[in-house]
Each structure stands twice: as structure tokens, then as C-alpha cells.
Motif scaffolding. Sequence first.
Motif, short mmCIF file in Angstrom:
data_model
loop_
_atom_site.label_atom_id
_atom_site.label_comp_id
_atom_site.label_asym_id
_atom_site.label_seq_id
_atom_site.Cartn_x
_atom_site.Cartn_y
_atom_site.Cartn_z
N GLN A 82 -8.28 -0.29 -8.08
CA GLN A 82 -9.04 1.30 -7.84
C GLN A 82 -9.28 2.03 -9.22
N ASN A 83 -8.94 1.22 -10.51
CA ASN A 83 -9.11 1.97 -11.76
C ASN A 83 -8.10 3.06 -11.79
N VAL A 84 -6.89 2.85 -11.26
CA VAL A 84 -5.77 3.95 -11.58
C VAL A 84 -4.90 3.41 -12.73
N LEU A 85 -5.00 1.99 -12.84
CA LEU A 85 -3.90 1.46 -13.76
C LEU A 85 -4.74 0.22 -14.56
N SER A 86 -4.12 -0.02 -15.61
CA SER A 86 -4.52 -1.24 -16.29
C SER A 86 -3.41 -1.91 -16.52
N LEU A 87 -3.33 -3.33 -16.28
CA LEU A 87 -2.22 -4.10 -16.56
C LEU A 87 -2.44 -5.04 -17.87
N LYS A 88 -1.49 -4.84 -18.57
CA LYS A 88 -1.56 -5.72 -19.73
C LYS A 88 -0.48 -6.55 -20.09
N PRO A 89 -0.52 -7.74 -20.08
CA PRO A 89 0.52 -8.90 -20.36
C PRO A 89 1.13 -8.88 -21.38
N GLY A 90 2.30 -9.37 -21.44
CA GLY A 90 2.94 -9.68 -22.93
C GLY A 90 3.70 -8.56 -23.14
N PRO A 91 4.73 -8.88 -24.27
CA PRO A 91 5.25 -7.84 -24.86
C PRO A 91 4.64 -6.49 -25.31
N GLY A 92 5.05 -5.39 -24.93
CA GLY A 92 4.46 -4.22 -25.10
C GLY A 92 3.29 -4.04 -24.04
N LEU B 29 1.00 -1.33 -0.10
CA LEU B 29 -0.08 -0.12 -0.03
C LEU B 29 1.03 1.41 -0.18
N ILE B 30 1.91 1.19 0.63
CA ILE B 30 2.85 2.47 0.81
C ILE B 30 3.60 2.55 -0.69
N VAL B 31 3.76 1.38 -1.34
CA VAL B 31 4.47 1.58 -2.49
C VAL B 31 3.36 1.98 -3.50
N ALA B 32 1.97 1.59 -3.46
CA ALA B 32 0.83 2.13 -4.26
C ALA B 32 0.91 3.56 -4.09
N ARG B 33 0.90 4.20 -3.07
CA ARG B 33 0.74 5.36 -2.69
C ARG B 33 2.11 6.41 -3.43
N GLY B 34 3.26 5.58 -3.36
CA GLY B 34 4.28 6.36 -4.00
C GLY B 34 4.32 6.39 -5.54
N ALA C 90 1.10 -3.89 -5.37
CA ALA C 90 0.87 -2.50 -5.40
C ALA C 90 0.18 -2.23 -6.56
N LEU C 91 0.62 -2.64 -7.62
CA LEU C 91 -0.08 -2.61 -9.14
C LEU C 91 -1.36 -3.05 -9.08
N ARG C 92 -1.55 -4.46 -8.47
CA ARG C 92 -2.59 -5.02 -8.81
C ARG C 92 -4.02 -4.13 -7.83
N PHE C 93 -3.28 -3.55 -6.84
CA PHE C 93 -4.24 -2.76 -5.86
C PHE C 93 -4.60 -1.72 -6.52
N LEU C 94 -3.75 -0.99 -7.35
CA LEU C 94 -4.05 0.31 -8.01
C LEU C 94 -4.99 0.09 -9.34
N GLU C 95 -4.94 -1.24 -10.01
CA GLU C 95 -5.61 -1.94 -10.88
C GLU C 95 -7.18 -1.57 -10.49
#
Length: 255
Positions: A63-73, A15-20, A56-61
Motif C-alpha cells: 500500500q506504499n505505507v512502508l518500505s522494507l529494507k533487509p539487512g543490518p540497519g 490485516l488487523i495488525v496492519a491497522r494497529g 502485515a508489514l508486507r501488506f503495508l509495503e
Amino acid sequence: MTLHRGGSRPEKAALIVARGIVQDIDRRGLTAGDRLPAERAMLETYGVGRGTLREALRFLELQNVLSLKPGPGGGPTIEKPDSSALSNAMLLLLQFENAPFANVAETRGGIEPLLARLAASRMSDAAMTDLECSVDRMAVHLDDLGVFLETNKEFHNSVAWATQNSLFGFLVDAMLDIFDGTVVGVDYNERRRHAVLKAHRRILDALKLRDGDASEAAMTDHIDEYSRFMARKFPEALARPITWDIGWRNGQLLG
């Protein structure tokens, strides 16, 4: 990196990393569509393990702050959050309080008249035109329940956002996401749809005059009439406890 805040329990490192990450997004002036650095660079920046960073990235996902796309690119891409995270949080809080849907109706009755008053003086001409187009669309498609529900939600959202107060906008968005009467067996027949359309036109007319008193009164009448309708025809729906799963079965709120 501190894991404690005051006398509360230790915060999770993720959570601290997500805030950062969010702070860095703001500091760098990044916006929706921009990409975050590669995982290796982020591990070095935040000084944590891969598992903590991914959490942290999953938490932000979520919260709709990020989308995480797998694979190259792929990788983390910044999104613009909407009210869904707020409505989910509210649903959980209300479920554990065993709160009924009547709480949502009562809250709307308390704040939406105020929002109409504020919107009367703050709504831009462009927003007023869009609101009028929405009312006209409802009138043309009054026999189409889907369009009717969509334009009804659009109307109330537009009034809230016209206050130019983002907190009001997100709060009304979240409330409208929580309770769709159709989910709990409410039937919006032709007579009811005509009543809603008539009420929206009265509110619109008052807003176009930039009359705060009239706008507030028209919205009060609208919400009060809806509450009476629900209490008279569907009291069991108002008494039903709110549950988190309603968010996955929900559409729009009628008002």
C-alpha cells in the motif's frame, strides 16, 4: 484483538495488525522517513507470531505505507502513500466488472469541470504559477511526446489538487494512472498536441481570472472535445475492457 466485524467473515489477523501499526504511526506523530521499532519489539507490542507480523508489514509495503529494507540497519521505514494503491484497486474492480475504458473518460467528463470551478476560487497563487509554468513547458517541448504526456498529466493533477480536497486529488491521480491512450494504440500527432495546449491555455486563463463559470466551461469543452476525438479516431480503445495489467504498462493519460 477481535477477528470479527459485524456479520462479515472473519478478518485476517495480519490485516488487523496492519491497522494497529497505522494507528500507532498516527498516534506517535511519525512521518515519512521515520523508522518503526525492531521486529522483536513489534512482536511483543502486537502479540502475534513472526509470520503474521511480516504479512502485515508486507501488506503495508504494497500500500506504499512502508518500505522494507533487509539487512543490518534495515527494517520498516515509513513512506508517504500515493495514488498507485488506489489505481490498482480500481483496476481490479473494473476488470472484474468487465468495464471499458470509456468509463474512465465518462467519469472525467463528469467531475473535472467541477474541479476546475472549485480550483478557480481555491487555487493558491503559488499553485497558479506552477500551473502556468507547466503549460509553458508543454508549449516549448511540444515536439517531445514524453514531456507532452508528463505536462498534460501534471496539468490535470494540479487542477484537482488545487481544489484543496485530497479525495479529488487522489481520484484524478488514479484515473490518470489507469488509462494511457498510447498503451492501446492512440496516436497523439502534432495537431492533437496543439489542440490540447490550446485547451489548457483557455482553462489557465479562466483560472487566473478566478472565474468559476468560465473555468468549468473551458474544462467541459476540453474533456468533451477529447471524448469526441477518441470516439471518432479510436473507438476500439474506448471499448476495450480494462485489465489490471495495464497498470504495469501505463504512462500518462492524455486529455
